[in-house]
Enzyme design. Sequence first.
Site, PDB file in Angstrom:
ATOM      1  N   GLY A  12      -1.571  45.424  28.715  1.00 33.03           N
ATOM      2  CA  GLY A  12      -1.174  44.876  29.656  1.00 33.03           C
ATOM      3  C   GLY A  12      -1.589  44.746  31.354  1.00 33.03           C
ATOM      4  O   GLY A  12      -2.019  45.756  31.066  1.00 33.03           O
ATOM      5  N   GLY A  13      -1.155  43.477  31.823  1.00 33.11           N
ATOM      6  CA  GLY A  13      -1.396  43.860  33.706  1.00 33.11           C
ATOM      7  C   GLY A  13      -0.926  45.355  34.613  1.00 33.11           C
ATOM      8  O   GLY A  13      -1.928  46.108  34.391  1.00 33.11           O
ATOM      9  N   ALA A  89       6.448  45.481  27.594  1.00 25.33           N
ATOM     10  CA  ALA A  89       6.477  44.718  26.927  1.00 25.33           C
ATOM     11  C   ALA A  89       7.197  43.213  27.281  1.00 25.33           C
ATOM     12  O   ALA A  89       7.953  43.462  27.320  1.00 25.33           O
ATOM     13  CB  ALA A  89       6.812  44.739  25.507  1.00 25.33           C
ATOM     14  N   GLN A 150      12.961  30.257  34.820  1.00 29.75           N
ATOM     15  CA  GLN A 150      13.547  31.117  34.031  1.00 29.75           C
ATOM     16  C   GLN A 150      14.846  32.295  33.377  1.00 29.75           C
ATOM     17  O   GLN A 150      14.965  33.154  33.493  1.00 29.75           O
ATOM     18  CB  GLN A 150      12.301  32.473  34.861  1.00 29.75           C
ATOM     19  CG  GLN A 150      11.452  32.504  34.745  1.00 29.75           C
ATOM     20  CD  GLN A 150      10.532  33.616  35.418  1.00 29.75           C
ATOM     21  OE1 GLN A 150      10.942  34.149  36.509  1.00 29.75           O
ATOM     22  NE2 GLN A 150       9.599  34.255  34.696  1.00 29.75           N
ATOM     23  N   TYR A 153      13.801  34.081  30.638  1.00 25.67           N
ATOM     24  CA  TYR A 153      13.395  36.317  31.634  1.00 25.67           C
ATOM     25  C   TYR A 153      14.620  36.805  32.766  1.00 25.67           C
ATOM     26  O   TYR A 153      14.751  37.213  32.021  1.00 25.67           O
ATOM     27  CB  TYR A 153      11.794  35.273  32.087  1.00 25.67           C
ATOM     28  CG  TYR A 153      11.556  36.479  32.355  1.00 25.67           C
ATOM     29  CD1 TYR A 153      10.319  37.234  31.843  1.00 25.67           C
ATOM     30  CD2 TYR A 153      11.274  36.869  34.001  1.00 25.67           C
ATOM     31  CE1 TYR A 153       9.340  37.946  32.479  1.00 25.67           C
ATOM     32  CE2 TYR A 153      10.491  37.919  34.714  1.00 25.67           C
ATOM     33  CZ  TYR A 153       9.735  38.436  33.003  1.00 25.67           C
ATOM     34  OH  TYR A 153       8.937  39.335  33.456  1.00 25.67           O
ATOM     35  N   TYR A 185       6.657  40.229  42.417  1.00 23.88           N
ATOM     36  CA  TYR A 185       5.338  39.569  41.839  1.00 23.88           C
ATOM     37  C   TYR A 185       3.803  40.803  41.899  1.00 23.88           C
ATOM     38  O   TYR A 185       4.159  40.845  42.674  1.00 23.88           O
ATOM     39  CB  TYR A 185       5.196  38.372  42.372  1.00 23.88           C
ATOM     40  CG  TYR A 185       5.993  37.122  42.028  1.00 23.88           C
ATOM     41  CD1 TYR A 185       5.235  36.793  41.047  1.00 23.88           C
ATOM     42  CD2 TYR A 185       7.346  36.902  42.692  1.00 23.88           C
ATOM     43  CE1 TYR A 185       6.701  34.699  40.692  1.00 23.88           C
ATOM     44  CE2 TYR A 185       8.293  36.260  42.020  1.00 23.88           C
ATOM     45  CZ  TYR A 185       7.761  35.089  41.085  1.00 23.88           C
ATOM     46  OH  TYR A 185       9.030  34.414  40.301  1.00 23.88           O
TER      47      TYR A 185
HETATM   48  N1  CAA Z   1      14.081  25.608  43.562  1.00 25.93           N
HETATM   49  C1  CAA Z   1      14.556  24.389  43.719  1.00 25.93           C
HETATM   50  N2  CAA Z   1      13.836  23.498  43.435  1.00 25.93           N
HETATM   51  C2  CAA Z   1      12.623  23.825  42.617  1.00 25.93           C
HETATM   52  C3  CAA Z   1      12.333  24.412  42.266  1.00 25.93           C
HETATM   53  C4  CAA Z   1      12.882  26.131  43.014  1.00 25.93           C
HETATM   54  N3  CAA Z   1      11.686  27.311  43.405  1.00 25.93           N
HETATM   55  N4  CAA Z   1      10.541  24.788  41.999  1.00 25.93           N
HETATM   56  C5  CAA Z   1      10.688  23.536  41.958  1.00 25.93           C
HETATM   57  N5  CAA Z   1      12.124  22.775  42.019  1.00 25.93           N
HETATM   58  C6  CAA Z   1      12.332  21.391  42.535  1.00 25.93           C
HETATM   59  C7  CAA Z   1      10.987  20.100  42.487  1.00 25.93           C
HETATM   60  O1  CAA Z   1      10.810  20.296  43.284  1.00 25.93           O
HETATM   61  C8  CAA Z   1      10.819  19.167  40.905  1.00 25.93           C
HETATM   62  O2  CAA Z   1      12.044  18.793  41.890  1.00 25.93           O
HETATM   63  P1  CAA Z   1      12.566  16.783  41.685  1.00 25.93           P
HETATM   64  O3  CAA Z   1      12.303  17.329  40.292  1.00 25.93           O
HETATM   65  O4  CAA Z   1      13.267  16.128  42.283  1.00 25.93           O
HETATM   66  O5  CAA Z   1      10.627  16.310  42.167  1.00 25.93           O
HETATM   67  C9  CAA Z   1      11.631  19.899  39.981  1.00 25.93           C
HETATM   68  O6  CAA Z   1      11.949  21.497  40.245  1.00 25.93           O
HETATM   69  C10 CAA Z   1      10.918  19.957  39.329  1.00 25.93           C
HETATM   70  O7  CAA Z   1       9.641  21.037  39.245  1.00 25.93           O
HETATM   71  P2  CAA Z   1       8.079  21.293  38.927  1.00 25.93           P
HETATM   72  O8  CAA Z   1       7.733  19.965  39.199  1.00 25.93           O
HETATM   73  O9  CAA Z   1       8.172  22.898  39.147  1.00 25.93           O
HETATM   74  O10 CAA Z   1       8.730  21.637  36.948  1.00 25.93           O
HETATM   75  P3  CAA Z   1       7.749  21.422  35.944  1.00 25.93           P
HETATM   76  O11 CAA Z   1       8.356  21.495  34.970  1.00 25.93           O
HETATM   77  O12 CAA Z   1       6.292  21.296  35.871  1.00 25.93           O
HETATM   78  O13 CAA Z   1       7.371  23.213  36.081  1.00 25.93           O
HETATM   79  C11 CAA Z   1       8.480  25.445  35.740  1.00 25.93           C
HETATM   80  C12 CAA Z   1       8.348  23.956  35.500  1.00 25.93           C
HETATM   81  C13 CAA Z   1       7.062  25.659  35.025  1.00 25.93           C
HETATM   82  C14 CAA Z   1       9.343  26.899  35.694  1.00 25.93           C
HETATM   83  C15 CAA Z   1       7.933  25.565  37.114  1.00 25.93           C
HETATM   84  O14 CAA Z   1       8.573  25.246  38.401  1.00 25.93           O
HETATM   85  C16 CAA Z   1       7.036  26.971  37.383  1.00 25.93           C
HETATM   86  O15 CAA Z   1       6.390  27.720  36.807  1.00 25.93           O
HETATM   87  N6  CAA Z   1       8.402  27.804  38.146  1.00 25.93           N
HETATM   88  C17 CAA Z   1       7.451  29.276  38.662  1.00 25.93           C
HETATM   89  C18 CAA Z   1       8.633  30.533  37.525  1.00 25.93           C
HETATM   90  C19 CAA Z   1       8.456  31.550  37.632  1.00 25.93           C
HETATM   91  O16 CAA Z   1       8.295  32.270  39.072  1.00 25.93           O
HETATM   92  N7  CAA Z   1       7.653  32.533  36.749  1.00 25.93           N
HETATM   93  C20 CAA Z   1       7.036  34.039  36.851  1.00 25.93           C
HETATM   94  C21 CAA Z   1       6.182  34.215  36.187  1.00 25.93           C
HETATM   95  S1  CAA Z   1       5.309  35.394  36.567  1.00 25.93           S
HETATM   96  C22 CAA Z   1       6.789  36.337  35.887  1.00 25.93           C
HETATM   97  O17 CAA Z   1       7.251  36.531  35.544  1.00 25.93           O
HETATM   98  C23 CAA Z   1       7.016  38.426  36.047  1.00 25.93           C
HETATM   99  C24 CAA Z   1       7.713  38.891  37.107  1.00 25.93           C
HETATM  100  O18 CAA Z   1       8.325  39.823  36.783  1.00 25.93           O
HETATM  101  C25 CAA Z   1       8.031  37.997  38.232  1.00 25.93           C
END
Ligand code: CAA
Length: 246
Positions: A12-13, A89, A150, A153, A185
């Site tokens: 992986g990455g 993993a 998450q 996670y 990240y």
């Molecule tokens: N804090 C507070 N509120 C938030 C927010 C946050 N960080 N992000 C979104 N919201 C709010 C939005 O403003 C929205 O508000 P309203 O309903 O009042 O309009 C509501 O939450 C819904 O948000 P989304 O439209 O984003 O909801 P969604 O279902 O489309 O998406 C999600 C949800 C997929 C979890 C998306 O928010 C997302 O991808 N978040 C990032 C998650 C993340 O950081 N993942 C890391 C991946 S990489 C990794 O994991 C490696 C590592 O170890 C770092």
Amino acid sequence: MARIALVTGGIGGIGTSICTRLAKDGCTVVANCHPSEAAAAEEWKQARAAEGFDIATITADVSSFEDSARMVKEITEQFGPIDILVNCAGITRDKTFKKMEQAHWEAVINVNLNSVFNVTRQVWEGMLERGFGRIINISSVNGQRGQFGQANYSAAKAGMHGFTMALAQEGASKGVTVNTISPGYVETAMTLAMDDNVRNSIIGGIPMRRMAQPAEIAAAIAFLASDESAYMTGANLPVNGGLFMH
Ligand code: CAA
């Protein structure tokens, strides 16, 4: 004698950088990947060979105790006992909690946390008996501070460090260290899968205003894998561009 290192999620990455860095440091490295990635692993192995690295690959589903046992047995027979285990993993199934289904929860707990038990359990006694071992668990900043979307996670990643601290105490007097790395990240397929707006807003919140390169994570792992880190155990080393400090 070269140390023998197993890296789960090794193609992986972050895993790829860990494998090449440990190989550069003189280890005999085996990269694990899921059985569904067998073809990708073959291409990966050839790509590494083109870069001058001879890294073995082995498929196993680390969310299965039996498959993990089979993998470690095969590696031990072919190369010798494992000295360094990097539990790397991991998967994401990001969902706001109201949309999170049991399958999203279980997949992440099984692959990210249960795998750590499944694989570490196979190598632990041998390390104690030989009086040397390095277990390095790749957690995440999101296990330290939580992350919107998450719950699964963050729970798994926080659980990894609880495991680290407990096991570190069992290995401490036997030359076996157990540590966690918590990357922020990192530029990989996992972070690329996020929506562009979400990703850009996350980068805006990182004091260094950029993601990490995988090699910057691998450098910290190389230290924890080395003989030089002998007095460090039960630690959680952050490599996160300043995103979370405590
Ligand atoms: N804090 C507070 N509120 C938030 C927010 C946050 N960080 N992000 C979104 N919201 C709010 C939005 O403003 C929205 O508000 P309203 O309903 O009042 O309009 C509501 O939450 C819904 O948000 P989304 O439209 O984003 O909801 P969604 O279902 O489309 O998406 C999600 C949800 C997929 C979890 C998306 O928010 C997302 O991808 N978040 C990032 C998650 C993340 O950081 N993942 C890391 C991946 S990489 C990794 O994991 C490696 C590592 O170890 C770092």
